[in-house]
Design a protein around this motif. Structure first.
Motif, PDB file in Angstrom:
ATOM      1  N   HIS A  13       0.836  -1.211   0.000  1.00 46.86           N
ATOM      2  CA  HIS A  13       0.000   0.000   0.000  1.00 46.86           C
ATOM      3  C   HIS A  13       0.869   1.258   0.000  1.00 46.86           C
ATOM      4  CE1 HIS A  13      -3.611  -2.300   1.962  1.00 46.86           C
ATOM      5  NE2 HIS A  13      -3.553  -2.495   0.653  1.00 46.86           N
ATOM      6  N   GLU A  54      -0.184  -3.809  -8.475  1.00 50.22           N
ATOM      7  CA  GLU A  54      -1.178  -3.557  -7.436  1.00 50.22           C
ATOM      8  C   GLU A  54      -2.553  -4.100  -7.848  1.00 50.22           C
ATOM      9  OE1 GLU A  54      -1.020  -2.139  -4.341  1.00 50.22           O
ATOM     10  OE2 GLU A  54      -3.140  -1.703  -3.963  1.00 50.22           O
ATOM     11  N   HIS A  58      -1.875  -7.922  -6.397  1.00 55.29           N
ATOM     12  CA  HIS A  58      -2.291  -7.596  -5.029  1.00 55.29           C
ATOM     13  C   HIS A  58      -3.819  -7.717  -4.871  1.00 55.29           C
ATOM     14  CE1 HIS A  58      -1.760  -5.016  -1.259  1.00 55.29           C
ATOM     15  NE2 HIS A  58      -3.027  -4.761  -1.526  1.00 55.29           N
ATOM     16  N   GLU A  62      -5.966 -10.457  -2.551  1.00 59.22           N
ATOM     17  CA  GLU A  62      -7.008 -10.093  -1.588  1.00 59.22           C
ATOM     18  C   GLU A  62      -8.318 -10.824  -1.901  1.00 59.22           C
ATOM     19  OE1 GLU A  62      -5.373  -5.639  -0.324  1.00 59.22           O
ATOM     20  OE2 GLU A  62      -6.892  -5.762  -1.882  1.00 59.22           O
ATOM     21  N   GLU A 134      -8.584   0.295   3.519  1.00 61.53           N
ATOM     22  CA  GLU A 134      -7.976  -0.983   3.902  1.00 61.53           C
ATOM     23  C   GLU A 134      -7.018  -0.794   5.074  1.00 61.53           C
ATOM     24  OE1 GLU A 134      -8.380  -3.620  -0.131  1.00 61.53           O
ATOM     25  OE2 GLU A 134      -6.366  -3.089   0.521  1.00 61.53           O
TER      26      GLU A 134
HETATM   27 FE   LIG Z   1      -4.831  -3.745  -0.584  1.00 56.21          FE
END
Ligand SMILES: [Fe+2]
Ligand SMILES: [Fe+2]
Length: 163
Positions: A13, A54, A58, A62, A134
């Motif tokens: 992040h 990302e 990523h 998630e 988040e």
């Molecule tokens: Fe995230």
């Protein structure tokens, strides 16, 4: 309690926020298409790589691994909200990544700069908001709901699939 998974997500992040802030500065300081040089070219390539990683690896981690653990425990609210945000960010991030990569070798035209500026500004807003959420909610929820063995497993998956 800090979790390994939370620490890995947090690190990514911060990298993304830094890239978005530098994108925001670039957009804010150039009304017209900036001239391309080595430094800007490298910056754009790096931005493109970070954005892609990302929203592809990523986000996929998630959704496919972490959120499953929440769903199994009946925590669907946070999952639904964050998944919707991913869906609204992903195409925009890929668009900005593609434009950045193309410009890193060919430079910007007035038209491609306009497109990059609009999509980039919208992306900065949506993605920073998502990451802040988040950071405030998800990391704490991981600490509260994921037990240490699962945390270990998730962290291994993250290192393997995201890096
Ligand atoms: Fe995230
Ligand atoms: Fe996310």
């Amino acid at each position: 309690m800090n979790t390994q998974t939370g620490a890995l997500l947090h690190q990514a992040h911060m990298t993304t926020i830094e890239a978005l802030q530098s994108l925001d500065e670039l957009l804010g300081s150039n009304k017209k298409a900036p001239a391309m040089d080595d430094l800007l070219g490298r910056k754009l390539k790096q931005l493109s790589g970070i954005l892609r990683s990302e929203v592809e690896s990523h986000f996929a981690f998630e959704e496919n691994h972490l959120f499953k653990v929440f769903i199994n425990q009946g925590e669907t609210g946070i999952v639904t909200m964050l998944t919707h945000e991913h869906q609204s960010i992903l195409p925009l991030a890929l668009q900005v990544a593609d434009l950045a990569l193309a410009a890193s070798s060919a430079g910007f035209t007035d038209a491609s700069w306009g497109e990059f500026k609009d999509a980039g500004a919208e992306l900065v807003e949506r993605e920073i908001f998502h990451i802040q959420k988040e950071e405030m909610g998800l990391l704490a929820a991981i600490s509260a709901m994921v037990d240490p063995e699962i945390d270990e497993e998730l962290a291994d998956i993250y290192r393997r699939e995201v890096g």
